[in-house]
Every structure is written in structure tokens, then in C-alpha cells.
Design an enzyme around this catalytic site. Structure first.
Site, PDB file in Angstrom:
ATOM      1  N   SER A 278       0.838  -1.194   0.000  1.00  0.00           N
ATOM      2  CA  SER A 278       0.000   0.000   0.000  1.00  0.00           C
ATOM      3  C   SER A 278       0.883   1.257   0.000  1.00  0.00           C
ATOM      4  CB  SER A 278      -0.963  -0.048   1.186  1.00  0.00           C
ATOM      5  OG  SER A 278      -2.032   0.853   1.019  1.00  0.00           O
TER       6      SER A 278
ATOM      7  N   ASP B 182      -6.118  -3.588  -2.070  1.00  0.00           N
ATOM      8  CA  ASP B 182      -4.983  -3.223  -1.229  1.00  0.00           C
ATOM      9  C   ASP B 182      -4.281  -4.439  -0.619  1.00  0.00           C
ATOM     10  OD1 ASP B 182      -3.473  -2.077   1.021  1.00  0.00           O
ATOM     11  OD2 ASP B 182      -4.625  -0.264   0.597  1.00  0.00           O
TER      12      ASP B 182
END
Length: 279
Positions: A43, A185
Site C-alpha cells: 500500500s 490493497d
């Protein structure tokens, strides 16, 4: 021969700035983490990891986070969204099921157009277009199957695609389309995915988010699972720093970037990191 890895965890726009500040502080004190044999980015860490692997000076990355940050307005903080994430964590039987649950949320959510998101991520990456020479792993999760995916230079995807996938927060950012699949993510598997550095002798983990829960292991649990072969330094925010970088607007608020960058730059973890990083 001693092998060294850097693991950079999730943490939104503020996390990108905080990690850049931490790396800049270490560089200023003679600890250059660009010397790593492997970089793992999740991320926020996917953005910073790509820049670090490309050899960009952490002090420049830090300075770039001190001014106004161009990008989308921050989503309004949602207690319902947080409750939903925790609920899915507790209901899931394993990590794959949790990933699939979050994938369904992401695929059904009303989010900004994917092309706008790609443009924002490219702004974060600056001039970077190609995979860097330093081995780099960027984590993501398949939005349909819930399976974790690790992108690298030999994966047949562009660097931009990989970073878009790793930063696609469910319900907030659109799932990233890579080929025929959609991805969310990498932080939906683990805050930092430390286990991907297993086998390396010396590991520095820099992660704004360290807590796990339910089927998601915490960063410390993953460190403990590495065993005694690996020497590990974990850099994470203390309570005061956490309040500074996650305050009003939350981790996704571009306005928090300068505060987070300064908080990272002011953190002195030189001794702890040097004890692991220096042969």
C-alpha cells in the site's frame, strides 16, 4: 554473505510521508536503506518502496512531502467503514476468505473512476515508469478469490499497475484492473507482509500500521514467525506520533502529509536500525 531487506507497510497518504521522513532521518545519519537486497512494499509502502528501489534520495522524497500535496480530496472518515472491516475480520475463517469479503465490498462500492486513480498514483511515483533494478515485491489481493498476489519485475505487469493494485483501499479507492483481474490493497492480507522477507539475515520494517486482528496477523506476529535466523528492527509510530499522522481527516488526508513527514523525520531510531543494518 549477509542479506538485507527493507519492508515498508501500509498507511495511506500520511503513511507515505511518514515513511519518507523516517528514511530521510536514517539517511542523514549515515544509514542508507537503498542498499537493500530486497524491498517489500504494501500500500503506502508500495509507493515509497518503488522510489527507494529506484535509488531516489530519501531526503528528496521527504522534502517533496512538506508542501501541499496534489491529489484527490480525502474521503470522509467513516466509523461504519471501520466497523465493517472489523466485522469482516472477525467473521472470516481465514485470510483468503477475508480478502474475498473485502473484495466484494470494494467491487460494489461507489468510488472515483479508475483512470483518475491511476493518474493520482502516477503523480505519487513521479517520473518512475519502469521496475527498478533492486528486487522489489509489491503486494495486493485478488478482489474475487481473496488470494494474495505478489507483483515483481518478472510478473508481466507495469509498475503503475502493481502500485495501483497495492493501494486500492476497499470502499475508498476503486479496485485496480490488471489484465483480466481486479485487485485490492495488499494491506488486506497484512499491514506490512513481513513474511515475504523470510530468509533474509537483516530486516528493517518501517510500518505506520502494526496491529492485526482476527485472521490478520500483526506485524510483530509475523516478525516472531521469522525465527532466530533473522535480525529485525521494527520502526513504528509511538502514540504521540500516531495521533499526529492520523488526526482529523485520517491517514488518507493529503493535508496531513507535511505533519506526518516531519514526525517521521524527527524520529531517532538510528541506534536500533544500525544494530540490525550495519554488518
Amino acid at each position: 554473505m549477509t542479506s538485507r531487506a527493507v519492508v515498508l507497510g501500509s498507511g495511506g497518504v500520511a503513511g507515505i510521508a511518514w515513511e519518507a521522513g523516517v528514511l530521510a532521518a536514517l539517511a542523514a545519519r549515515g544509514l542508507d536503506l537503498r542498499e537493500a537486497d530486497l524491498i517489500v512494499g504494501t500500500s503506502a509502502g508500495a509507493v515509497v518502496g518503488a522510489q527507494l528501489a529506484a535509488g531516489l534520495d530519501p531526503r528528496v522524497l521527504y522534502s517533496e512531502r512538506l508542501g501541499p500535496q496534489e491529489g484527490e480530496p480525502a474521503p470522509k472518515p467513516s466509523m461504519f467503514g471501520l466497523f465493517r472491516l472489523v466485522r469482516e475480520l472477525l467473521k472470516a475463517k481465514d485470510g483468503r476468505e477475508f480478502g474475498a469479503r473485502m473484495g466484494r465490498i470494494a467491487l460494489a462500492a461507489a468510488t472515483p473512476p479508475e483512470e483518475r486513480r491511476r493518474a493520482e498514483v502516477q503523480r505519487w511515483l513521479g517520473n518512475l515508469r519502469e521496475w527498478p533494478g533492486t528486487p522489489l515485491i509489491i503486494t495486493a489481493v485478488d478482489a474475487e478469490s481473496g488470494e494474495p498476489v505478489n507483483f515483481a519485475a518478472n510478473s508481466g505487469v507495469t509498475l503503475l499497475d502493481a502500485v495501483c493494485a497495492s493501494t486500492a483501499g476497499p470502499g475508498v479507492r476503486p479496485p485496480a484492473t490488471v489484465g483480466a483481474r481486479r485487485y485490492i490493497d495488499g494491506g488486506m492480507r497484512s499491514p506490512a507482509n513481513v513474511d515475504l522477507a523470510a530468509g533474509y539475515d537483516r530486516i528493517v520494517v518501517i510500518s505506520p500500521i502494526v496491529r492485526g486482528g482476527g485472521v490478520m496477523p500483526s506485524v510483530q506476529q509475523q516478525i516472531d514467525a521469522l525465527g532466530s535466523r533473522s535480525r529485525v528492527a521494527l520502526v513504528s509510530p509511538d502514540p504521540k506520533t500516531w495521533r499526529a499522522i492520523s488526526g482529523r481527516g485520517g491517514l488518507l488526508d493529503p493535508a496531513r502529509a507535511p505533519i506526518a513527514a516531519e514526525a517521521g523525520r524527527s524520529l531517532d531510531v538510528t541506534e536500533d536500525v544500525a544494530a540490525v543494518w550495519t554488518p
